[in-house]
Structures are given as structure tokens and as C-alpha cells.
Design a protein around this motif. Structure first.
Motif, PDB file in Angstrom:
ATOM      1  N   GLU A  25      47.356  36.423  34.093  1.00 21.17           N
ATOM      2  CA  GLU A  25      48.190  36.871  32.985  1.00 21.17           C
ATOM      3  C   GLU A  25      49.284  35.840  32.699  1.00 21.17           C
ATOM      4  OE1 GLU A  25      47.600  39.354  31.105  1.00 21.17           O
ATOM      5  OE2 GLU A  25      45.978  40.287  32.276  1.00 21.17           O
ATOM      6  N   ASP A  26      49.727  35.804  31.441  1.00 22.25           N
ATOM      7  CA  ASP A  26      50.707  34.808  31.012  1.00 22.25           C
ATOM      8  C   ASP A  26      52.128  35.375  31.121  1.00 22.25           C
ATOM      9  OD1 ASP A  26      51.610  32.373  29.981  1.00 22.25           O
ATOM     10  OD2 ASP A  26      51.597  33.158  27.926  1.00 22.25           O
ATOM     11  N   SER A  27      52.561  35.639  32.343  1.00 20.12           N
ATOM     12  CA  SER A  27      53.913  36.160  32.567  1.00 20.12           C
ATOM     13  C   SER A  27      54.317  35.858  33.999  1.00 20.12           C
ATOM     14  CB  SER A  27      53.954  37.674  32.333  1.00 20.12           C
ATOM     15  OG  SER A  27      53.164  38.350  33.303  1.00 20.12           O
ATOM     16  N   ARG A  28      55.614  35.938  34.271  1.00 25.83           N
ATOM     17  CA  ARG A  28      56.082  35.743  35.648  1.00 25.83           C
ATOM     18  C   ARG A  28      55.472  36.785  36.575  1.00 25.83           C
ATOM     19  NH1 ARG A  28      60.722  35.239  32.753  1.00 25.83           N
ATOM     20  NH2 ARG A  28      61.446  37.321  33.355  1.00 25.83           N
ATOM     21  N   GLU A  29      55.419  38.035  36.072  1.00 27.66           N
ATOM     22  CA  GLU A  29      54.854  39.107  36.879  1.00 27.66           C
ATOM     23  C   GLU A  29      53.364  38.860  37.144  1.00 27.66           C
ATOM     24  OE1 GLU A  29      58.405  40.480  34.670  1.00 27.66           O
ATOM     25  OE2 GLU A  29      56.533  39.487  34.056  1.00 27.66           O
ATOM     26  N   GLY A  30      52.668  38.376  36.107  1.00 25.96           N
ATOM     27  CA  GLY A  30      51.246  38.089  36.266  1.00 25.96           C
ATOM     28  C   GLY A  30      50.985  36.990  37.280  1.00 25.96           C
ATOM     29  N   MET A  61      49.281  35.407  42.817  1.00 30.37           N
ATOM     30  CA  MET A  61      49.536  34.735  44.088  1.00 30.37           C
ATOM     31  C   MET A  61      49.413  35.714  45.252  1.00 30.37           C
ATOM     32  SD  MET A  61      49.926  31.609  43.294  1.00 30.37           S
ATOM     33  CE  MET A  61      50.615  30.888  44.777  1.00 30.37           C
ATOM     34  N   ARG A  62      49.927  36.925  45.071  1.00 34.85           N
ATOM     35  CA  ARG A  62      49.795  37.930  46.127  1.00 34.85           C
ATOM     36  C   ARG A  62      48.331  38.293  46.361  1.00 34.85           C
ATOM     37  NH1 ARG A  62      49.159  43.427  46.621  1.00 34.85           N
ATOM     38  NH2 ARG A  62      50.081  44.340  48.508  1.00 34.85           N
ATOM     39  N   SER A  63      47.602  38.517  45.271  1.00 29.21           N
ATOM     40  CA  SER A  63      46.187  38.869  45.401  1.00 29.21           C
ATOM     41  C   SER A  63      45.400  37.753  46.074  1.00 29.21           C
ATOM     42  CB  SER A  63      45.594  39.169  44.015  1.00 29.21           C
ATOM     43  OG  SER A  63      46.190  40.310  43.437  1.00 29.21           O
ATOM     44  N   ALA A  64      45.707  36.501  45.717  1.00 33.77           N
ATOM     45  CA  ALA A  64      45.022  35.370  46.335  1.00 33.77           C
ATOM     46  C   ALA A  64      45.239  35.360  47.840  1.00 33.77           C
ATOM     47  CB  ALA A  64      45.508  34.061  45.713  1.00 33.77           C
ATOM     48  N   LEU A  65      46.467  35.548  48.255  1.00 36.17           N
ATOM     49  CA  LEU A  65      46.774  35.552  49.692  1.00 36.17           C
ATOM     50  C   LEU A  65      46.078  36.712  50.399  1.00 36.17           C
ATOM     51  CD1 LEU A  65      48.302  34.456  52.119  1.00 36.17           C
ATOM     52  CD2 LEU A  65      50.278  35.809  51.404  1.00 36.17           C
ATOM     53  N   MET A  66      46.119  37.897  49.808  1.00 28.82           N
ATOM     54  CA  MET A  66      45.512  39.065  50.434  1.00 28.82           C
ATOM     55  C   MET A  66      44.002  38.919  50.555  1.00 28.82           C
ATOM     56  SD  MET A  66      47.876  41.158  51.322  1.00 28.82           S
ATOM     57  CE  MET A  66      46.965  42.685  51.569  1.00 28.82           C
TER      58      MET A  66
END
Length: 525
Positions: free
Chosen positions: A78-83, A88-93
Motif C-alpha cells: 500500500e502507498d502509505s506509511r501504515e501500509g 515490513m511486519r508481515s515480511a518479518l513474521m
């Protein structure tokens, strides 16, 4: 029991204890997935006899406290800071539990775009790709399994030129990569693909100048570095309009926060059409059960898994099947008969078993993975790939060390034992000079596959990019994706051809790479 090299791969990669045997592993995996003792017996028998082999995450994690059985996950950036933070969290998990990830970055605004609320300008999608790439570099599941990543960008994105050239590393980076495979380079952990649509395909046939030039640049990069690959969203979205991304090897076509759940039928071990039907029904049940029992790294992924119940039942050993049913790497009526059963029975059983379980019918059932290590354990050719070479050195990493083993292709061994002359067997190197035949086989198999096929088309070193561009334009409308690998295009190439006689005398011996002490690339332990 497994032969020496297959057992070494199993022990190094999947065994839950140092002394676990393959039959014990088959029993362990079956017990973790089955509903009852009768089903457990069927699953264990098919796995033990190597008629069906589930994906590597099943072999590794079944019976462990954290049973994460999914090979890979897919996301839409997604094109946002939250996205960006969520990604990044999903990638790590996901990576830390052994699953690879694929990300479509096409929604991220171009580099240099003004940011209205905060001021400044956007870093663009490639910066986010690099961030995820570095997560992959530093997350090594189990101390030995390297992270797998994919990045896709739509051909009309303003940053596409930089994306196409991202793997065209300069001389200094290439030299450092040759010295140490772990030397960091742009997107070196990530497979990259250009995402195309109907406008792109129409432009190739109509002579659109802009598209034609872009196509030549993509093929020029692919002929030198092996990347980018192509992802054809025309075929993908025709089967599934919500499929916006894919897994690292691109055999699974995925929704945002989706998951792939893989296993493969070992085609050369199928004894008859009725045997194939039995194996496919049991394999569908196995994968459906696995989707119910497996751990999911995030709540969004768990919710998508419940909704989609996506499974990816593949095949492996296609080339061995061809060798025993005609000899050449080409399409045949016999193959058509077997793949029709694979297709029809998988779809039928997925509907019936979902009704029996009271859950969602899988949105897709068939995907052909590359099956690297599990095809070694099955002693057959991987996925739809041709035999790589009659003999080769296989490079791999184990707990921070790079090792080699000599391998004689198991299919070649069996043919030798049966008295066949193996000197004329086609392999990836001979077929690299006949790209249309390789692509023709993939296009034919794609017609039976509701997801996609991971297949890397080998190219000779310095292959003519103009010829490649023309061939690709011809076959691309029939392919959901296609990837190339030019010989000698990467330092640390994992498979190196050797003479059959050289390998026969050294099978089972492990060699350690030491670039400082050993100028030939390997040293004996």
C-alpha cells in the motif's frame, strides 16, 4: 530408506531429529495432518513410497510446537506509511517461520513524487523493495533456509526503467559477489518480474513503438542477468480477478494477504490412471487438512486462508515421465491423458472434501512448484524442468558454511541401471538452444493448471536478446509467467555441470568452499 544424497538432503533440511528416517518422517507428517487412523495410514504410505510429497514446510514443521506448513505468502504493498509498516511486519513474521513472500509494489507512488502532508518526496517502490530485501537477508529460518522473496512492478509504472535494470550490477559489485556470495547487492535476495496486461500484449502484435522498445530492454536484461521475469496478468486475472500478487517462484497466484499450501504428485511413480486418481484425491485431502491445522503468522493471513482454502497440488518428474513414454522433452497424448486426470480429479475432490469438512471450496487447486529439494528426495526431475545435467556439483549453505556435493541425476542412474545409453539424453543445457520447445511444453501444461508454473528456462551465456524478445512475444499470451537463467550470469551459481565419470566416483562426499585457500572453488573437509 532414501539413497545417500537424498538422505543427506532430508537429514540436513527436514529431519526433526538427527536420526529420524524417511519412513519415520512420513509417519510424523501424516499423523500431524490426518483426521483419523485410516486417513493417517493412506497419507503415510503415499509419502513414504514417494508417490506424493508435501511441500518442505510440512516436512520440516509437522510435529513441532509451531506447525507452520505454508510455503509462501503474498501481499499488495500500500502507498502509505501504515501500509509500509504493515508490510515490513508481515515480511518479518512470515520469513521467520520459513515462508517466502511475494509483493506487488505497483500501487506505490513513483520516486520523487511530492508528499503533500509531510513535505518532501516519495522514496518510490524500489526503496521499499530494498527494505524488504534486507529483512530477507537477515532472517534465516532454522539457521540454514535462506529467505525467498519476489517483487513485481506493473510495466506502466514510472519507475519501471530503474526496476528493469536493478539486477544489472556494476563491475565492482559483481567482483565482490564472486568473492563472497553474501556480499550485499541491490535486490539480491529477491526475484523480480514485470507485470504485463492486455495493452502490453496488444502492443507487441500491433508494433507499438513504446511497448516494443520496453520489451527489448526487458529481454536484454533477462538475457544477461536472468531478470526481470514476466508475470502475465491477462491469464491470471481471467481465472481469478482478485489475484494481485504471487509467491517467490510465481507458481501460486495470490490475493493480498493470501497463502499457498503446496504438495506434489511424483508422476513417474504413478502406476496407472486409477493409481493417479487415488493419489490425487488423498493429496487434496492432505492439503485441505493442512490448511486447517497450520499456524498463520498474522490475523489477516488466517482470515484469508479460511476464506480461500487455496491449495497448490503440483506434479514433479515431468521429464522423467517423458523419457519413459517416448524419449524427448515434448508434449504427448499420454501426458495429456494423465494431466487431465490430475486436473479433473483435483477439482472434483476439492468440492467434495470441502462439503465433507463444512468449509470453503478452494479457490484454486493446482500449482506446479520448482520442487528443488523434495525432487531430490523423490529421485526424479523437478517440476516440469528438464534434467539439469547428467551430473553436477550442487552448492548449498548449512549453518553459515557453503558446501558442495557431487550428484548424478537419479533419473539418469535408473536409466543406466536399466541398460539405456544416457549420452543422448536431453538436458537443460542442450534444450537451452531450443527455447521455443521449452516454452511450448510450459504453455501446454499451463492449460491444465488453474494457478501457474514455476519453470526457469535456461539460456546459453550471451544469448541473443533480439531472438529472445521475438520468441517471448510469440509464447507470452499462453503463459502466466516465465523466468530465464543465462548460464554463468550469477556468481555462486548453485549447480555446476561436471563429467558423469567425475561425479560417479565422488557421490556422497561433502566438500567445503574456501575461496581464499582453494582456487578451484571447493576443498575437501
Amino acid at each position: 530408506m532414501l539413497p545417500v544424497f537424498a538422505d543427506a538432503v532430508f537429514k540436513r533440511t527436514y529431519a526433526i531429529t538427527p536420526d529420524e528416517t524417511w519412513p519415520q518422517a512420513a509417519a510424523r507428517v501424516a499423523k500431524a495432518v490426518a483426521d483419523d487412523p485410516a486417513q493417517e495410514t493412506v497419507f503415510a504410505t503415499l509419502i513414504r513410497e514417494r508417490v506424493f510429497i508435501p511441500g518442505g514446510r510440512y516436512l520440516y514443521s509437522s510435529g513441532r510446537p509451531l506447525m507452520q506448513v505454508s510455503n509462501c505468502f503474498g501481499f499488495l504493498a500500500e502507498d502509505s506509511r501504515e501500509g509500509w509498516s504493515d508490510l515490513m511486519r508481515s515480511a518479518l513474521m512470515c520469513l521467520s517461520t520459513g515462508g517466502g513472500i511475494g509483493v506487488n509494489y505497483s500501487k506505490v507512488r513513483p520516486s520523487g513524487t511530492p508528499i503533500a502532508r509531510m513535505g518532501g518526496t516519495s522514496s518510490g517502490p524500489i526503496a521499499l523493495m530494498q527494505m524488504v530485501n534486507e529483512v530477507g537477508r537477515h532472517v534465516m529460518s532454522g539457521g540454514s533456509r535462506r529467505s525467498a522473496l519476489w517483487a513485481g512492478l506493473h510495466w506502466k509504472h514510472p519507475d519501471i526503467d530503474a526496476f528493469i535494470a536493478i539486477k544489472d550490477w556494476n563491475v565492482d559489485i559483481r567482483a565482490m559477489k564472486a568473492k563472497s556470495f553474501d556480499y550485499p547487492a541491490p535486490l539480491d535476495m529477491t526475484n523480480v518480474s514485470v507485470i504485463i496486461d492486455q495493452e502490453y500484449l496488444d502492443g507487441l502484435t500491433s508494433g507499438n513503438v513504446r511497448i516494443g522498445e520496453l520489451h527489448r530492454r526487458i529481454c536484454d536484461a533477462a538475457s544477461r542477468t536472468g531478470e526481470p521475469a514476466f508475470r502475465n496478468d491477462v491469464l491470471i486475472t481471467a481465472d481469478d480477478p482478485d489475484a494481485v500478487t504471487g509467491n517467490p517462484c510465481q507458481e501460486a497466484v495470490l490475493h493480498d494477504n493470501d497463502v499457498c499450501n503446496l504438495g506434489s504428485i511424483v508422476l513417474p511413480r504413478i502406476l496407472s490412471i486409477s493409481h493417479l486418481e487415488f493419489a490425487v484425491r488423498a493429496a487434496v485431502q492432505f492439503l485441505y487438512n493442512g490448511s486447517l491445522r497450520g499456524y498463520y503468522p498474522t490475523e489477516k493471513i488466517a482470515a484469508m486462508a479460511k476464506r480461500n482454502r487455496r491449495i497448490g497440488l503440483g506434479i514433479m518428474g515431468l521429464h522423467e515421465f517423458m523419457l519413459t513414454h517416448g524419449g524427448k522433452y515434448e508434449w504427448s497424448g499420454e501426458l495429456d491423458k494423465f494431466l487431465n486426470v490430475w486436473k479433473d480429479v483435483a477439482e472434483d475432490e476439492s468440492r467434495k472434501y470441502a462439503a465433507r469438512k463444512g468449509g470453503a471450496v478452494p479457490v484454486a487447486t493446482r500449482a506446479i512448484a520448482p520442487t528443488g529439494t523434495i525432487s531430490i528426495m523423490a529421485e526424479t526431475t523437478s517440476g516440469i524442468e528438464p534434467i539439469f545435467r547428467t551430473a553436477y556439483k550442487r552448492r548449498y549453505q548449512s549453518h553459515g558454511r557453503y558446501l558442495y556435493q557431487y550428484v548424478v541425476d537419479p533419473t539418469v542412474k535408473r536409466l543406466m541401471d536399466a541398460g539405456h545409453d544416457v549420452k543422448d539424453i536431453e538436458d537443460a543445457f542442450s534444450l537451452s538452444k531450443d527455447v521455443p520447445r521449452r516454452l511450448g511444453v510450459q504453455a501446454s501444461v499451463q492449460a491444465y493448471t488453474d494457478q501457474a508454473i514455476s519453470s526457469t528456462v535456461n539460456l546459453p551465456a550471451n544469448y541473443d536478446s533480439t531472438e529472445l524478445a521475438g520468441t517471448i512475444a510469440q509464447y507470452l499470451p499462453r503463459l502466466k509467467g516465465v523466468t530465464f537463467y543465462p548460464d554463468q550470469s550469477r556468481a555462486g551459481q548453485p549447480l555446476v555441470p561436471v563429467a558423469l565419470e567425475e561425479a560417479l566416483g565422488q557421490e556422497g562426499v561433502v566438500y567445503e568452499e574456501d575461496s581464499e585457500r582453494c582456487k578451484q572453488g571447493v576443498c575437501g573437509l
